[in-house]
Design an enzyme around this catalytic site. Structure first.
Site, short mmCIF file in Angstrom:
data_model
loop_
_atom_site.label_atom_id
_atom_site.label_comp_id
_atom_site.label_asym_id
_atom_site.label_seq_id
_atom_site.Cartn_x
_atom_site.Cartn_y
_atom_site.Cartn_z
N HIS A 1 -35.71 -5.96 16.05
CA HIS A 1 -36.90 -6.60 16.63
C HIS A 1 -36.85 -8.12 16.47
O HIS A 1 -36.96 -8.87 17.45
CB HIS A 1 -38.14 -6.03 15.94
CG HIS A 1 -39.43 -6.57 16.46
ND1 HIS A 1 -40.21 -5.89 17.36
CD2 HIS A 1 -40.09 -7.73 16.22
CE1 HIS A 1 -41.29 -6.61 17.65
NE2 HIS A 1 -41.23 -7.73 16.96
N GLU A 2 -36.64 -8.58 15.24
CA GLU A 2 -36.68 -10.02 14.99
C GLU A 2 -35.49 -10.73 15.62
O GLU A 2 -35.61 -11.87 16.08
CB GLU A 2 -36.74 -10.29 13.48
CG GLU A 2 -37.98 -9.73 12.79
CD GLU A 2 -39.30 -10.19 13.41
OE1 GLU A 2 -39.32 -11.24 14.09
OE2 GLU A 2 -40.31 -9.49 13.22
N HIS B 1 -33.95 -14.47 22.25
CA HIS B 1 -34.80 -15.05 23.30
C HIS B 1 -34.87 -16.56 23.09
O HIS B 1 -34.69 -17.35 24.03
CB HIS B 1 -36.19 -14.41 23.22
CG HIS B 1 -37.02 -14.63 24.44
ND1 HIS B 1 -38.25 -14.04 24.61
CD2 HIS B 1 -36.84 -15.40 25.55
CE1 HIS B 1 -38.77 -14.40 25.77
NE2 HIS B 1 -37.92 -15.24 26.35
N HIS C 1 -36.32 -11.56 19.18
CA HIS C 1 -37.02 -12.85 19.26
C HIS C 1 -36.02 -14.00 19.16
O HIS C 1 -36.08 -14.97 19.93
CB HIS C 1 -38.01 -12.98 18.10
CG HIS C 1 -39.25 -12.17 18.23
ND1 HIS C 1 -40.07 -12.22 19.33
CD2 HIS C 1 -39.84 -11.31 17.36
CE1 HIS C 1 -41.11 -11.42 19.15
NE2 HIS C 1 -40.99 -10.85 17.97
#
Length: 597
Positions: A387-388, A394, A391
């Site tokens: 998940h992190e 991105h 980020h």
């Protein structure tokens, strides 16, 4: 692991700590940059009343200050997150926050003076190829003209920034440092100190007594401070409503969504679609009760894996390798960059005393992204890594492909890349273990939990936020009793069909940090829905879909967030993505029922 005493920061293995020296090599270098930023902020005063003389240079000077603050913020605030009990770190963070307020005040005249220029002048600037870096900033500025105040009022609001941040600051210090959590009984029968980090482990314990005691201790502790936490959260709500009124918005929600060009209907479509999906959530609760073999399912039973004889124990290195395997469809370039982050000090992995709870990714333009973890050796820990890092990637692609002023992507799309990684990892695991019914059932459980916690739970949070702000806007008092009763009612609506809703859950709203970023949490649910659609396309179409996805990752804020998602093949102005996600959830419930009989 649960019984271990937390170590001080200085006693942790530096191999698993991030490298903040990549931002500033030393504290002295930070202080030098801080002084330079102060000088640049002071120099902005020369532009007041004179922006019309050279708007291009005025904009560039303000942008340069923003970039300086970006680096100062990362260094000061992440240092504090390492150990929030250290007075020196607290002081540095507080000094930075004061500097940021000073910068906001010193540049507050810029937007009003720009908007005082003839529209044709601004449009010429916006369309000037030599000023293309600022085209989107100017377009958005024109859209915000009805909500931009005269220069004196903008300055006053900017100078109130320290005051506006008080509710969040108080919550953070109380939650991360001062919260007096009690000792509870661990799986070995010994008393251990409850922390935010080990609470996640204990609520997933196979021992029902362990998870019940941890749940009651956590919720009960917050309940004891109900008056304080209510005053804190009410301050955040009142601040949001005040700012919305000051800028002539109809509501705090509109004030949050409109600047990002997100129609309020997107928020309402989400809540409506999730409401329609609640029968499938009730079915899932019934399956969970059956598999756990309990007379009544309670809220503290929701996180423990239901498949008793299949579990994944993953050290951090093992979890990282698993993430790389699962994200392989995104291509070699993507995976190579992840490995660079693993070796190159992007991540701060393990919990230590007074470290900030939870996990996040922090972008730092011109350096590299950073990830804060409090890693647990299980599949949940691996999912958090995925998940992190979503980020972070991105941020990496956005920073690589956009100038600074266009690099900061909207909050609305911020959860898409992170959740897409989770979905890809889960799909990989389900394929890997497809011939193992026990493992397949376990992974179905995990996917359903991702849906429950990221779509259903965050939608419930969004409903709470919507009503809490509406209560104050209607003139109703935000009391502990009113907020807790409303939160309890939402839990009964979402879970009451298949679960005994423990009264102590009424206090849970007090411990949700994201409520201090008003109207943020709904984006987890919309982002998950978009991510499911994007991941499905990547797995079905391969390279063309990956190319489109990377175009989305690279867009930053060069286009509105709704348009950026269209690059990846998703239209969030329609309710279809959320409705389709609800169908995937319902089908996965049926798959699980077949697997477990």
């Amino acid at each position: 692991m649960m019984a271990q005493e937390l170590k001080a920061r200085a006693d942790m293995d530096p191999r698993w700590q991030w490298h903040l020296e990549d931002i500033f090599a030393t504290d002295e270098a930070y202080e030098e940059a801080y002084a330079q930023a102060r000088q640049a902020i002071a120099a902005m005063a020369a532009w007041q009343g004179k922006v019309k003389d050279d708007p291009r240079q005025a904009i560039r000077d303000a942008d340069a200050i923003s970039l300086k603050l970006d680096h100062l913020a990362a260094y000061a605030l992440m240092h504090k997150d390492e150990d929030g009990s250290d007075p020196a770190r607290q002081a540095r963070a507080a000094r930075f926050q004061s500097l940021a307020v000073a910068a906001g005040s010193a540049t507050s005249f810029l937007d009003p003076e720009l908007l005082a220029l003839p529209e044709e002048t601004l449009e010429a600037l916006m369309n000037d190829p030599d000023f293309a870096d600022y085209s989107e900033m100017l377009r958005v500025l024109l859209l915000q003209k009805p909500h931009t105040l005269p220069a004196e009022q903008e300055k006053l609001l900017a100078e109130a920034g320290d005051v506006f941040s008080v509710p969040h600051d108080v919550f953070s210090m109380f939650n991360d440092v001062d919260l007096p959590l009690p000792q509870v009984t661990g799986e070995d029968g010994q008393k251990i100190q409850l922390t935010h980090g080990n609470y996640g482990l204990m609520i997933r314990s196979r021992d029902r007594n362990v998870r019940r005691e941890a749940f009651e201790a956590m919720m009960g502790t917050f309940q004891k401070f109900g008056a304080t936490m209510t005053a804190c959260y009410a301050g955040a709500v009142k601040t949001a409503v005040f700012q919305a009124k000051a800028r002539h918005y109809a509501s705090a929600r509109q004030a949050s969504l409109a600047p990002r060009e997100i129609p309020e209907a997107v928020y309402d479509h989400l809540l409506d679609a999730v409401d329609a999906g609640l029968p499938a959530l009730t079915e899932y609760m019934q399956v969970r009760q059956k598999l756990l073999n309990v007379d009544e399912l309670h809220l503290y039973d929701l996180y423990v894996p239901m498949i008793a004889d299949f579990d994944m124990k993953l050290t951090y290195p093992e979890a990282f390798e698993l993430v790389c395997e699962g994200l392989a469809p995104l291509g070699k370039e993507y995976i190579d960059k992840l490995r660079e982050g693993y070796e190159g000090g992007w991540m701060d992995v393990y919990e230590n005393k007074a470290k900030r709870s939870g996990a996040y990714s922090w972008g730092c333009y011109g350096v590299h992204p950073y990830v804060l973890l409090n890693h647990t050796d299980d599949l949940s820990g691996a999912m958090t890594i995925a998940h992190e890092l979503g980020h972070s990637m991105h941020t990496y692609y956005s920073n690589l492909n956009q100038p600074y002023v266009k690099s900061n992507y909207s909050l609305f799309v911020a959860e898409v890349a992170s959740t897409c990684n989770e979905v890809l990892l889960m799909r990989y695991l389900m394929k890997k273990y497809k011939d193992d019914p026990k493992a397949s059932a376990f992974l179905c459980n995990q996917l359903l939990e991702e849906f429950r916690t990221t779509v259903f739970r965050q939608a419930m949070f969004a409903a709470f936020e919507k009503e809490a702000h509406a209560m104050y806007e209607r003139g109703e008092a935000l009391t502990t009793e009113a907020l807790s009763a409303m939160y309890l009612g939402l839990n009964k609506k979402y879970y009451g069909g298949g679960c005994t809703v423990d009264e102590t859950i009424a206090s849970e709203w007090m411990r949700i940090p994201h409520f201090y970023r008003n109207f943020y949490v709904y984006q987890y649910a919309t982002g998950f829905s978009a991510a499911v659609a994007i991941a499905t396309r990547i797995l079905h179409e391969g390279k063309p879909a990956v190319k489109d996805y990377k175009r989305f990752l690279s867009a930053g804020c060069s286009v509105p967030p709704i348009e950026a998602l269209r690059y990846a093949g998703v239209d969030m102005e329609k309710p279809d993505a959320v409705k389709d996600a609800m169908k995937v959830f319902a089908q996965t419930v049926e798959d699980l029922k077949k697997l477990v009989g």
